[in-house]
Design a protein around this motif. Structure first.
Motif, PDB file in Angstrom:
ATOM      1  N   SER A  69     -52.073  -5.535 -68.859  1.00 17.10           N
ATOM      2  CA  SER A  69     -51.919  -4.100 -69.039  1.00 17.10           C
ATOM      3  C   SER A  69     -51.140  -3.868 -70.320  1.00 17.10           C
ATOM      4  O   SER A  69     -50.337  -4.709 -70.741  1.00 17.10           O
ATOM      5  N   GLY A  70     -51.393  -2.739 -70.966  1.00 17.67           N
ATOM      6  CA  GLY A  70     -50.699  -2.452 -72.212  1.00 17.67           C
ATOM      7  C   GLY A  70     -51.660  -2.104 -73.316  1.00 17.67           C
ATOM      8  O   GLY A  70     -52.876  -2.270 -73.194  1.00 17.67           O
ATOM      9  N   ARG A  71     -51.114  -1.668 -74.430  1.00 17.99           N
ATOM     10  CA  ARG A  71     -51.923  -1.147 -75.534  1.00 17.99           C
ATOM     11  C   ARG A  71     -52.136  -2.165 -76.656  1.00 17.99           C
ATOM     12  O   ARG A  71     -52.912  -1.919 -77.576  1.00 17.99           O
ATOM     13  N   THR A  72     -51.440  -3.311 -76.567  1.00 13.87           N
ATOM     14  CA  THR A  72     -51.514  -4.306 -77.645  1.00 13.87           C
ATOM     15  C   THR A  72     -51.612  -5.696 -77.045  1.00 13.87           C
ATOM     16  O   THR A  72     -50.977  -5.998 -76.038  1.00 13.87           O
ATOM     17  N   ASP A  82     -62.645  -6.473 -72.815  1.00 12.36           N
ATOM     18  CA  ASP A  82     -63.265  -5.514 -71.890  1.00 12.36           C
ATOM     19  C   ASP A  82     -64.787  -5.543 -71.995  1.00 12.36           C
ATOM     20  O   ASP A  82     -65.466  -4.511 -71.994  1.00 12.36           O
ATOM     21  N   GLY A  83     -65.328  -6.752 -72.141  1.00  7.64           N
ATOM     22  CA  GLY A  83     -66.770  -6.952 -72.168  1.00  7.64           C
ATOM     23  C   GLY A  83     -67.437  -6.701 -73.498  1.00  7.64           C
ATOM     24  O   GLY A  83     -68.648  -6.904 -73.633  1.00  7.64           O
ATOM     25  N   ALA A  84     -66.680  -6.287 -74.517  1.00  9.30           N
ATOM     26  CA  ALA A  84     -67.253  -5.974 -75.829  1.00  9.30           C
ATOM     27  C   ALA A  84     -66.783  -6.979 -76.872  1.00  9.30           C
ATOM     28  O   ALA A  84     -65.572  -7.203 -77.004  1.00  9.30           O
ATOM     29  N   PRO A  85     -67.717  -7.572 -77.635  1.00 10.82           N
ATOM     30  CA  PRO A  85     -67.294  -8.502 -78.688  1.00 10.82           C
ATOM     31  C   PRO A  85     -66.481  -7.797 -79.764  1.00 10.82           C
ATOM     32  O   PRO A  85     -66.758  -6.653 -80.131  1.00 10.82           O
ATOM     33  N   ARG A  86     -65.471  -8.490 -80.262  1.00 13.77           N
ATOM     34  CA  ARG A  86     -64.665  -8.020 -81.375  1.00 13.77           C
ATOM     35  C   ARG A  86     -64.821  -9.010 -82.529  1.00 13.77           C
ATOM     36  O   ARG A  86     -65.446 -10.057 -82.361  1.00 13.77           O
ATOM     37  N   PRO A  87     -64.309  -8.725 -83.696  1.00 12.53           N
ATOM     38  CA  PRO A  87     -64.449  -9.674 -84.810  1.00 12.53           C
ATOM     39  C   PRO A  87     -63.921 -11.054 -84.424  1.00 12.53           C
ATOM     40  O   PRO A  87     -62.878 -11.174 -83.777  1.00 12.53           O
ATOM     41  N   PRO A  88     -64.634 -12.120 -84.799  1.00  7.85           N
ATOM     42  CA  PRO A  88     -64.154 -13.477 -84.489  1.00  7.85           C
ATOM     43  C   PRO A  88     -62.784 -13.734 -85.108  1.00  7.85           C
ATOM     44  O   PRO A  88     -62.410 -13.134 -86.119  1.00  7.85           O
ATOM     45  N   LEU A  89     -62.063 -14.633 -84.486  1.00 10.91           N
ATOM     46  CA  LEU A  89     -60.728 -15.001 -84.946  1.00 10.91           C
ATOM     47  C   LEU A  89     -60.786 -16.337 -85.670  1.00 10.91           C
ATOM     48  O   LEU A  89     -61.296 -17.318 -85.118  1.00 10.91           O
ATOM     49  N   GLY A 136     -53.681   1.018 -69.058  1.00 12.82           N
ATOM     50  CA  GLY A 136     -54.399   0.449 -67.924  1.00 12.82           C
ATOM     51  C   GLY A 136     -54.710  -1.011 -68.126  1.00 12.82           C
ATOM     52  O   GLY A 136     -54.214  -1.664 -69.066  1.00 12.82           O
ATOM     53  N   ALA A 137     -55.526  -1.559 -67.236  1.00 12.48           N
ATOM     54  CA  ALA A 137     -55.845  -2.988 -67.247  1.00 12.48           C
ATOM     55  C   ALA A 137     -56.955  -3.298 -68.238  1.00 12.48           C
ATOM     56  O   ALA A 137     -57.890  -2.508 -68.429  1.00 12.48           O
ATOM     57  N   LEU A 178     -48.909  -9.425 -67.983  1.00 13.97           N
ATOM     58  CA  LEU A 178     -50.082 -10.205 -67.605  1.00 13.97           C
ATOM     59  C   LEU A 178     -50.387  -9.952 -66.141  1.00 13.97           C
ATOM     60  O   LEU A 178     -49.488  -9.954 -65.291  1.00 13.97           O
ATOM     61  N   LEU A 179     -51.662  -9.772 -65.838  1.00  8.88           N
ATOM     62  CA  LEU A 179     -52.128  -9.529 -64.484  1.00  8.88           C
ATOM     63  C   LEU A 179     -52.828 -10.788 -63.981  1.00  8.88           C
ATOM     64  O   LEU A 179     -53.134 -11.700 -64.750  1.00  8.88           O
TER      65      LEU A 179
END
Length: 331
Positions: free
Chosen positions: A36-39, A56-63, A80-81, A110-111
């Motif tokens: 939970s949290g914004r960052t 959240d199920g969506a790909p983001r730029p590779p690290l 939220g979670a 962490l949840l």
């Protein structure tokens, strides 16, 4: 930011001997966590590994994990979670990574991690299985870690289609008894025993994760320029690996793959070698031990770095294998 040392769920062969954090090297090793949290940020010790990031199920730029250990993955998230999956795209040839911690903004926590998938596949192979060069624009492009993506390999796509977790044990250029063009290095049957493949003392506990089926795609490097090795040497080594897999997983079907890079005389030789190795390893009454030949890759489907399978070819391989595995496992 505050550091939270919770308990993400780790997928793959992970070593826990270092108190600083878990270490992993095989392609496809992953960190699954909910928070939970914004960052969200992670602290990774690595030198050039690439990671797939899905939030959240969506790909983001590779690290690209290089430089300092701190890597910000997302900020400004809704309250939220959230769920994060961080997957090692590159193989042990590129490097070994270590998770040093997870960082959340004040107030975040962490949840409990998501549960594991109910189905499991083990993949044993070489560059084809590792996803070597799938992001390259053409066969003329030399390999770089940025063009390797295990998540676009046939094994990862097959596991996704079947709702299974994959563990991949793959190292480019390694063979059953002879590496590509006779290059030095331990062959895959030796590396198969290890949690961290570059460390000779590292040993995997095969009871920690038991697959429902095992797929083996080896032999291409053995038959590379300068090959093939003596038939007896190859057959002994391949049959020995199959017996080792069977000893570790008595109930799992084993599917041995041939292709898609071999052609001509090398393909004919491989057919004979593998058929004899399977005959040597097969016993009556055991779970199936099968040989399946994949069609040669087609230039019309594109070529990856150094002539390796493209992302399209890898997907076609997964599409071909999915119904075979569904029937074999009744999934």
């Amino acid at each position: 930011m505050t550091t939270q040392r919770g308990a993400p769920r780790l997928l793959g062969r992970v070593d826990h001997d270092d108190p600083a954090g878990p270490r992993f090297a095989w392609p496809g090793c992953a960190v699954h966590l909910r928070f939970s949290g914004r960052t969200i940020a992670v602290r990774l010790r690595a030198s050039g590994d690439h990671f797939r990031v899905v939030l959240d199920g969506a790909p983001r730029p590779p690290l690209l994990a290089e430089g300092g250990p701190h890597h910000l993955l997302a900020e400004g998230l809704a309250e939220g979670a959230h769920e994060l999956v961080l997957t090692k795209r590159t193989e042990a040839l590129v490097g070994e990574a270590q998770l040093l911690g997870v960082e959340l903004a004040p107030g975040g926590e962490l949840l409990p991690p998501p549960p594991p998938a109910p189905r499991r596949l083990e993949l044993i192979g070489d560059s084809i299985t590792a996803g070597f060069g799938v992001l390259a624009a053409s066969a003329d492009e030399p390999f770089t870690p940025a063009t390797e993506a295990f998540d676009l390999s046939f094994g990862a796509l097959l596991a996704e289609a079947l709702g299974a977790e994959p563990i991949a044990l793959a190292w480019s250029g390694r063979g059953v008894c002879r590496n590509y063009a006779g290059e030095p290095g331990e062959p895959m049957p030796v590396l198969y025993e290890r949690t961290l493949p570059a460390r000779a003392a590292s040993r995997w506990d095969f009871t920690r994760w038991v697959p429902h089926a095992v797929l083996v795609n080896l032999g291409t490097n053995d038959l590379s320029p300068g090959g093939p090795p003596p038939e007896a040497l190859f057959v002994d080594a391949y049959a020995g690996l199959l017996r080792r897999v069977r000893a570790a997983y008595p109930a799992a079907p084993i599917l041995c793959l041939l292709g898609p890079l071999l052609e001509g005389d090398a393909l004919q030789t491989a057919r004979g070698f593998l058929a004899r190795a399977l005959e040597r390893a097969r016993r009556a009454g055991e779970p199936p031990l099968l040989l399946h030949e994949l069609p040669p890759q087609a230039p019309a489907d594109g070529l990856g770095a150094s002539g390796h399978p493209s992302a399209r070819t890898q997907r076609l391989m997964a599409t071909r294998l999915a119904p075979l595995l569904r029937g074999l496992l009744r999934w």
